[in-house]
Design a protein around this motif. Structure first.
Motif, mmCIF file in Angstrom:
data_model
loop_
_atom_site.group_PDB
_atom_site.id
_atom_site.type_symbol
_atom_site.label_atom_id
_atom_site.label_comp_id
_atom_site.label_asym_id
_atom_site.label_seq_id
_atom_site.Cartn_x
_atom_site.Cartn_y
_atom_site.Cartn_z
ATOM 1 N N ASP A 88 -4.883 -77.449 7.342
ATOM 2 C CA ASP A 88 -5.350 -76.009 8.607
ATOM 3 C C ASP A 88 -4.287 -74.955 8.935
ATOM 4 O OD1 ASP A 88 -7.935 -76.831 8.984
ATOM 5 O OD2 ASP A 88 -7.556 -78.084 10.588
ATOM 6 N N VAL A 89 -4.344 -73.657 7.703
ATOM 7 C CA VAL A 89 -3.757 -73.418 8.593
ATOM 8 C C VAL A 89 -4.197 -71.848 9.035
ATOM 9 C CG1 VAL A 89 -2.201 -71.171 7.409
ATOM 10 C CG2 VAL A 89 -2.382 -73.635 6.344
ATOM 11 N N PRO A 90 -2.928 -71.179 10.142
ATOM 12 C CA PRO A 90 -3.701 -70.070 11.078
ATOM 13 C C PRO A 90 -3.973 -69.026 10.707
ATOM 14 C CG PRO A 90 -1.511 -71.143 11.636
ATOM 15 C CD PRO A 90 -1.310 -71.807 10.535
ATOM 16 N N ALA A 91 -4.783 -68.561 10.419
ATOM 17 C CA ALA A 91 -5.962 -67.367 9.351
ATOM 18 C C ALA A 91 -4.568 -66.083 9.362
ATOM 19 C CB ALA A 91 -7.086 -67.024 10.208
ATOM 20 N N LYS A 92 -4.134 -65.593 10.523
ATOM 21 C CA LYS A 92 -3.743 -64.172 10.896
ATOM 22 C C LYS A 92 -2.087 -64.912 9.601
ATOM 23 C CE LYS A 92 -0.836 -65.913 14.109
ATOM 24 N NZ LYS A 92 -1.103 -65.705 16.301
ATOM 25 N N PHE A 93 -1.204 -65.807 9.370
ATOM 26 C CA PHE A 93 -0.704 -66.042 8.763
ATOM 27 C C PHE A 93 -0.961 -65.894 6.983
ATOM 28 C CE2 PHE A 93 1.818 -69.854 10.615
ATOM 29 C CZ PHE A 93 1.554 -68.886 12.628
ATOM 30 N N LEU A 94 -2.452 -66.282 6.660
ATOM 31 C CA LEU A 94 -2.426 -66.020 5.343
ATOM 32 C C LEU A 94 -2.277 -64.747 5.233
ATOM 33 C CD1 LEU A 94 -5.485 -68.405 4.810
ATOM 34 C CD2 LEU A 94 -3.544 -68.839 4.328
ATOM 35 N N GLU A 95 -3.011 -63.609 5.563
ATOM 36 C CA GLU A 95 -3.053 -61.958 5.855
ATOM 37 C C GLU A 95 -1.869 -61.095 6.053
ATOM 38 O OE1 GLU A 95 -5.405 -60.928 9.058
ATOM 39 O OE2 GLU A 95 -7.175 -61.794 8.375
ATOM 40 N N GLU A 96 -0.911 -62.015 7.134
ATOM 41 C CA GLU A 96 0.645 -61.444 6.750
ATOM 42 C C GLU A 96 1.525 -61.721 5.626
ATOM 43 O OE1 GLU A 96 1.066 -61.773 11.184
ATOM 44 O OE2 GLU A 96 1.732 -63.677 10.510
#
Length: 635
Positions: free
Chosen positions: A615-623
């Motif tokens: 489980d990865v913070p969704a906002k990290f993937l975009e950043e």
């Protein structure tokens, strides 16, 4: 240039040190390229993995090897004619077991070509006779490198070399520092041939001499040590073995250049490469290489201990990365002593299975073979008998290859006879096989071959008789390297969970993703151990990483198949580069040359962990996607 010219120049600019090799296979033309593609002051090369010396020792004893690395001579032969006009000096450890022999060969070449060059060699690392005598007389082993750590279990066969008749020692070499190299440069040597000096010692020696440091300039020496650590592995700092390679055009990594360290008088450095060459030098790749083959925050050398906990790594230009904030301390009273001995014999049997009921096929195969060995009374005949299934068949496969896995039966024994018995037993039950059983064409790996085992020890620095010899016609001028003026006892390595944990839910909504989508990493081997460093790209992601990556989390990610209860994990943090670092003690057994694993160097471990879905913070993937675009633009 003469020494007086070097004195004035070194006061004005950094010393520019180019690496030409990180392994024995690196071709000689890499040395010449570093000399002719741009200005450098020194060329250094590391040709020795831990097992080179032992393999060469056996061949040398049989009159089948000269003792030095052929690719080191190849580089010298191609490069010696250009170094004097350019003011370049060469320092390499390609002399291996016979640095004197390679130095004499080099001097003969210099004389024949009429080159105005002085050649020297470093001595004092070969302790074979001493170690053999001590072991035979006392029956006691030198202290193991991990022996003071009461949390670490040594490999089951770690003390086999006590059997001095059945498992004789073939090589024993201490890792030397830079003191003899500096002495050689002071004597006027243009080329210095070393044996087993530590990987970074040639870089330390070059910078030490250039800037006229003292042997107590610990912060400066420590900076040179880490610069040497970064450039000593061929093209690793310019794009090889880089976890983020897939984020760039693949042609970037074809025909890679090798690294250059510009070491300033204060010990800070800039890592770079020659202009117009392939590869890249950016903060991501330099961080990966920095985290490689570490064992905690203190990097040890015979001349200095480098505290890297607060290291800073920053981009300061295109293909230019600056290192700073490295603190130095006196070296430890001991140095590493690599002992290799005859471990016995080993082999591997490769069997293929395809498609339906693959898991049951491999269980049946192991049951059949173990039963047949028990009937012959061979159950306890082996040091190791390991059944390793590689791959997972694709569901609804598009090709037979996609549906095929193989089993690697890895075996070690004291003698050849039990392995031949295993091969015969395998043949006898061969027609009792599971459906779809088939073999690879090459069965030569199933025949026993001798293997070397590794015992990493420590050796008192004060007992070393290290020096340098300058060849002058028929005469030789020698200088004693002496010893460090002060030592600092080793303290236990740091091992802690984060002091500032943050609830993972505080980072917002999560998505299932592979770890590699948000982190970069590097792993490698140190004897029996795997080191693993992982980092994020942005500072505000670091609280998540240090809270997420606990020791237990890493154990869970390793998984129950690969984890063993006698393993031990150390953990620490590098806050300035947003990294967490681990050492996993034990997976590589007695080290590379006798390891049961397919990935005996531990280099695949990092990408195995990065491939895990979490489980990865969704906002990290975009950043991270935005960071990747910025990195590509810089290239």
């Amino acid at each position: 240039m003469g020494d007086s010219g070097r004195d004035s120049i070194s006061a004005m600019r950094p010393c520019r040190i180019a690496n030409c090799s990180g392994a024995r296979g690196d071709p000689g033309y890499q040395m010449r390229r570093q000399a002719v593609l741009g200005p450098v002051d020194f060329i250094t090369g590391d040709y020795l993995a831990e097992m080179n010396l032992a393999e060469n020792a056996q061949k040398m004893a049989a009159g089948q090897h000269d003792g030095w690395e052929p690719t080191a001579w190849d580089g010298l032969e191609q490069t010696l004619d250009v170094i004097k006009p350019k003011g370049i000096r060469i320092i390499i450890n390609g002399g291996a077991l016979n640095p004197k022999g390679l130095a004499q060969k080099t001097q003969k070449f210099v004389d024949e070509k009429g080159l105005d060059l002085k050649v020297a060699y470093v001595f004092g690392d070969d302790l074979l006779d001493e170690v053999k005598t001590e072991l035979e007389q006392t029956g006691k082993l030198p202290q193991h490198l991990d022996g003071e750590n009461d949390k670490v279990s040594l490999a089951e066969n770690a003390t086999d070399l006590l059997d001095t008749k059945g498992k004789p020692i073939v090589s024993a070499n201490a890792y030397l520092g830079a003191r003899a190299i500096v002495k050689g440069l002071e004597l006027g040597a243009d080329v210095i041939i070393c044996g087993r000096v530590a990987d970074a010692s040639p870089v330390i020696g070059a910078a030490w001499y250039w800037h006229k440091w003292s042997d107590t300039d610990y912060d400066r020496l420590a900076g040179a040590l880490i610069a040497g650590h970064l450039i000593e592995c061929s093209a690793y700092v310019t794009g090889s073995n880089f976890a983020g390679f897939d984020e760039y055009p693949l042609e970037t990594f074809v025909d890679l250049s090798y690294g250059i360290a510009e070491v300033a008088e204060d010990g800070t450095s800039v890592i770079t490469k020659h202009e117009g060459t392939n590869g890249l030098v950016n903060v991501d790749n330099v961080k990966c290489q920095f985290l490689y083959e570490l064992q905690g925050g203190t990097y040890l050398n015979s001349d200095v201990s480098a505290d890297t906990t607060d290291i800073q790594i920053e981009q300061v230009g295109r293909n230019r990365v600056r290192l700073s904030n490295i603190r130095g301390h006196p070296p430890p009273p001991t140095t590493k002593l690599a002992i290799f001995y005859h471990g016995g014999y080993e082999a591997q049997l490769l069997t293929n299975a395809t498609g339906y009921a693959t898991a049951e096929k491999w269980r049946l195969f192991e049951m059949q073979l173990r039963h047949a060995l028990a009937q012959k009374g061979l159950t306890d005949a082996y040091q190791l008998l390991d059944f390793q299934v590689l791959g997972t068949p694709k569901p609804d496969p598009r090709s037979q290859f996609a549906s095929t896995t193989y089993c690697r039966v890895f075996v070690q024994a004291d003698a050849e006879v039990p392995i031949y018995a295993l091969l015969k037993t395998w043949s006898e039950i061969g027609m009792q096989h599971f459906s779809g059983f088939h073999l690879s064409l090459d069965t030569r790996t199933a025949l026993p071959r001798p293997y070397l085992a590794f015992y990493p020890a420590v050796y008192p620095q004060m007992k070393l008789k290290e020096g340098v010899a300058l060849l002058e016609g028929h005469n030789t001028k020698t200088a004693d390297a002496g010893h460090p003026p002060k030592y600092q006892a080793l303290s236990p390595r740091e091992n802690y969970e984060t002091l500032h944990p943050v609830g993972l839910s505080s980072f917002g909504p999560t998505r299932k993703a592979r770890l590699g989508d948000v982190v970069l990493a590097r792993s490698g081997d140190k004897g029996a151990n795997i080191n693993f460093g992982v980092f994020v790209r942005l500072p505000h992601q670091y609280p998540w990483l240090r809270s997420f990556f606990t020791r237990q989390r890493l154990q869970d990610l390793i998984g129950p198949v690969d984890w063993r209860d006698d393993f031990f994990i150390e953990r620490m943090e590098f806050p300035e580069i947003w990294a967490v670092h681990f050492v996993i003690y034990g997976p590589l057994g007695r080290g590379v040359s006798s390891c049961r694993l397919l990935d005996a160097l531990g280099k695949g471990f990092a990408d195995y962990i990065r491939d895990k879905v979490v489980d990865v913070p969704a906002k990290f993937l975009e950043e991270v996607q935005e960071v990747k675009r910025e990195r590509r633009a810089m290239l």
